[in-house]
Design a protein around this motif. Structure first.
Motif, PDB file in Angstrom:
ATOM      1  N   LEU A 117       0.854  -1.189   0.000  1.00  0.00           N
ATOM      2  CA  LEU A 117       0.000   0.000   0.000  1.00  0.00           C
ATOM      3  C   LEU A 117       0.886   1.234   0.000  1.00  0.00           C
ATOM      4  O   LEU A 117       1.608   1.499   0.966  1.00  0.00           O
ATOM      5  N   ALA A 118       0.847   1.987  -1.101  1.00  0.00           N
ATOM      6  CA  ALA A 118       1.676   3.176  -1.268  1.00  0.00           C
ATOM      7  C   ALA A 118       0.812   4.425  -1.137  1.00  0.00           C
ATOM      8  O   ALA A 118      -0.078   4.654  -1.949  1.00  0.00           O
ATOM      9  N   ASN A 119       1.072   5.188  -0.097  1.00  0.00           N
ATOM     10  CA  ASN A 119       0.331   6.436   0.075  1.00  0.00           C
ATOM     11  C   ASN A 119      -1.157   6.228   0.305  1.00  0.00           C
ATOM     12  O   ASN A 119      -1.977   7.078  -0.058  1.00  0.00           O
ATOM     13  N   THR A 144       3.644   1.772   3.137  1.00  0.00           N
ATOM     14  CA  THR A 144       4.755   2.711   3.062  1.00  0.00           C
ATOM     15  C   THR A 144       4.635   3.757   4.162  1.00  0.00           C
ATOM     16  O   THR A 144       3.591   3.916   4.797  1.00  0.00           O
ATOM     17  N   ALA A 145       5.726   4.498   4.347  1.00  0.00           N
ATOM     18  CA  ALA A 145       5.779   5.485   5.420  1.00  0.00           C
ATOM     19  C   ALA A 145       4.718   6.568   5.254  1.00  0.00           C
ATOM     20  O   ALA A 145       4.301   7.185   6.243  1.00  0.00           O
ATOM     21  N   GLY A 171       6.027   1.655   7.541  1.00  0.00           N
ATOM     22  CA  GLY A 171       7.033   2.701   7.636  1.00  0.00           C
ATOM     23  C   GLY A 171       8.196   2.592   6.680  1.00  0.00           C
ATOM     24  O   GLY A 171       9.259   3.169   6.923  1.00  0.00           O
ATOM     25  N   VAL A 172       8.045   1.867   5.575  1.00  0.00           N
ATOM     26  CA  VAL A 172       9.157   1.695   4.642  1.00  0.00           C
ATOM     27  C   VAL A 172       8.964   2.577   3.409  1.00  0.00           C
ATOM     28  O   VAL A 172       7.848   2.947   3.048  1.00  0.00           O
ATOM     29  N   ASP A 173      10.065   2.906   2.773  1.00  0.00           N
ATOM     30  CA  ASP A 173      10.023   3.623   1.506  1.00  0.00           C
ATOM     31  C   ASP A 173       9.605   2.651   0.407  1.00  0.00           C
ATOM     32  O   ASP A 173      10.035   1.487   0.395  1.00  0.00           O
ATOM     33  N   LEU A 174       8.786   3.110  -0.528  1.00  0.00           N
ATOM     34  CA  LEU A 174       8.284   2.213  -1.567  1.00  0.00           C
ATOM     35  C   LEU A 174       9.418   1.617  -2.388  1.00  0.00           C
ATOM     36  O   LEU A 174       9.411   0.414  -2.687  1.00  0.00           O
ATOM     37  N   ALA A 179      12.466  -3.092  -4.048  1.00  0.00           N
ATOM     38  CA  ALA A 179      13.767  -3.725  -4.251  1.00  0.00           C
ATOM     39  C   ALA A 179      13.894  -5.004  -3.427  1.00  0.00           C
ATOM     40  O   ALA A 179      14.399  -6.022  -3.917  1.00  0.00           O
ATOM     41  N   ALA A 180      13.433  -4.967  -2.182  1.00  0.00           N
ATOM     42  CA  ALA A 180      13.526  -6.141  -1.314  1.00  0.00           C
ATOM     43  C   ALA A 180      12.646  -7.270  -1.822  1.00  0.00           C
ATOM     44  O   ALA A 180      13.053  -8.440  -1.833  1.00  0.00           O
TER      45      ALA A 180
END
Length: 272
Positions: A117-119, A144-145, A171-174, A179-180
Motif C-alpha cells: 500500500l503506497a500512500n 509505506t511510510a 514505515g518503509v520507503d516504496l 527492491a527487497a
C-alpha cells in the motif's frame, strides 16, 4: 463475572484506554486498542494482549473470548456499558489493549503474494486491503511510510482480525520495499486504471505467459496507490508492469479496496 468492577467512565484507567486512539500516545505507550468482538477474538488467539474489557452481557455473549484470555493469563475486567462506551463507542462492549506489532521486510520468508500500500491514507481502505490480502492467502502486507498508521483504531477495526493473521510491515520507503521484494523473487505489478495490461488477459495466460507479459502464476507483489490520485508516475515506474482491472459497465472506476481484492484473488487463483 456478573458484577462490574469498573463503574466510573471518567476513571484514569478508562481515559488511558481511550487515549490510545491517538498516534503519539500509542507510540509512547507501545500499545494500541483493539475494538469489537471479532478483532478481540483474534487478538487473544495470536497477539500480545495486556487487558480485555467487557460488559457482563458481552462476557456472556462471547465466552470464548473470556475463556481464551484466561487461558493465556490475560487480565479480563468487567465494566458497565457506560465505561466500555467511554473507552470506545464503536467496540460493541468488547475492548482489548495489545502491544504494537512490528515486522520488517527481512521477516518475510519465501513470500508468494504480497500487498503493498503506497500512500494509502484512508483507514477503512487500508484495513479492508489487509483483510482481503489475508482472505486471498497473501503472505504479508506492506504499508509505506506515507500511508495511514496500521494501528489506527479504524484500520484495526476494518481488518476484522486479519491484522493478527499475517505480517504487516510499516514505515518503509516504496522503492526499498520494491527492491527487497524483487530480490526475494517476486514480480512487482502496479494496479492502475491506465495500465498497459488487462487483468483478465493475464489470467488467460497465467502459467504460460509469453515473454514480456506478466505471469500471475509467479510470486507477485501488488502495489496499490492512493485513493484519490492512484499511483504517482515515479511509483508506477518502479514496477515490472502496470495492470488495469477491466471495467465492463458504466462505472468510472473501482474503489481502491475493491480493485485490490480483485487483483489479489486473481494472483491467488493463478498460483493455485
Amino acid at each position: 463475572m456478573s458484577t462490574p468492577t469498573l463503574t466510573n467512565p471518567r476513571a484514569e484507567r478508562v481515559k488511558a484506554v481511550r487515549s490510545l486512539s491517538g498516534r503519539s500516545v500509542r507510540q509512547r505507550a507501545g500499545r494500541f486498542v483493539v475494538e469489537g468482538p471479532q478483532a478481540v477474538r483474534e487478538a487473544v488467539l495470536a497477539a500480545e494482549v495486556h487487558d480485555v474489557y467487557v460488559t457482563t452481557e458481552a462476557a456472556q455473549r462471547y465466552p470464548e473470548i473470556v475463556d481464551r484470555a484466561h487461558q493465556r493469563g490475560i487480565r479480563v475486567s468487567v465494566g458497565t456499558a457506560e465505561v466500555l462506551d467511554a473507552m470506545s463507542p464503536d467496540a460493541q462492549q468488547v475492548v482489548a489493549v495489545a502491544s504494537l506489532t512490528s515486522h520488517t521486510l527481512a521477516d518475510l520468508a519465501g513470500p508468494r503474494l504480497v500487498a503493498v500500500l503506497a500512500n494509502v491514507r484512508d483507514p477503512g481502505n487500508a484495513g479492508t486491503v489487509i483483510r482481503a490480502a489475508d482472505a486471498a492467502g497473501a503472505d504479508a502486507a506492506v504499508l509505506t511510510a506515507e500511508s495511514v498508521d496500521v494501528h489506527n483504531p479504524k484500520v484495526v477495526r476494518s481488518t476484522a482480525g486479519s491484522l493478527f493473521h499475517l505480517p504487516v510491515v510499516t514505515g518503509v520507503d516504496l522503492a526499498v520495499a520494491v527492491a527487497a521484494l524483487r530480490s526475494a523473487g517476486l514480480s512487482v505489478l502496479a494496479a492502475d486504471g491506465a495500465g498497459d495490461h488487462d487483468l483478465d488477459d493475464l489470467l488467460d495466460v497465467a502459467g504460460h505467459a509469453p515473454d514480456g507479459v506478466p505471469d500471475l502464476a509467479r510470486p507477485t507483489a501488488w502495489v496499490f496507490g492512493n485513493e484519490a490520485w492512484g499511483l504517482r508516475e515515479e511509483d508506477r515506474a518502479l514496477a515490472d508492469a502496470v495492470v488495469r482491472v477491466p471495467i465492463r459497465g458504466r462505472a468510472e472506476s473501482l474503489n481502491l479496496a475493491t480493485a485490490a481484492t480483485v487483483c489479489l484473488y486473481a494472483s491467488s487463483r493463478a498460483q493455485r
